[in-house]
Design a protein around this motif. Sequence first.
Motif: not given
Length: 250
Positions: A26, A51, A53, A55, A60, A69-71, A112, A122-124, A136-137
Amino acid sequence: MAFDLTKVTRQFPGRLILWYPQLPSTMSEAARWAAEGCAAGTIIGADEQTAGQGRLGRSWHSEPESGLYVSFVLRPKVAADLPVLTLAMGLAAAEAIRLTTDLAVDLRWPNDVLLGGRKCAGILAQWQDGALIAGIGVNVNHGAFPEGLQAMATSLRIASGRIYSREDLLLQLAVSVDTFCTMWEVEGKQPILSLFARQSSYVSGRRVQVEQGNGILHGTTEGLDPSGFLWLRDENGHRSLICAGGIRPA
Ligand code: BTN
């Protein structure tokens, strides 16, 4: 079960929320929309990432239809530094999980979200064309994890024995992300730092180890600096500021 997007869009008329059965990640799709100039608050989600991702160049694990699974595409109205914004997104994810499940969550610097010491979210966060992409997953309904992840990962289902609606979790997450972004814009970074320090058992007085490029540092955590970095004191009394990487219990 496939995601019911209408359940979410009904509650957020006017907000662009795009949902895909499958994406590589995402993050790249959100970056594409951000480059096209999509509105602040746009959410890109997928039932499956091929795929995903994490950190530090990690992947992930994105089991189909089990996780969230969102951005979010954010366009902060004030100058925003990534480390504190990342802490803010961790607070938002933790709040959404707590309010949706009633489970006791912990936060491990930098971002985390833990249940019973294992990671459930987790956050990217990345800048892209002037927008902040906050990925954010959340491990929601995973029943098990691949062997390499079993010892460190958990899901809301494993922690509680219950199945959760990913739509309800996203509804709460969108509210919580808005809350912490507004807090940042109106009150600045201090409340974010204070809340993170209060909600995380890792920020002060915790024996941890930190992987750095040139080896592993051991020490006791001593709070956050004004930029959101973590102070660590080693057994010789030397204090270092941890700016990157992740911490583990020593
Ligand atoms: C981490 O803890 O390492 C960060 C994990 C971030 C995972 C999410 S899932 C949604 C978004 N898309 C990705 O590819 N990664 C983030």
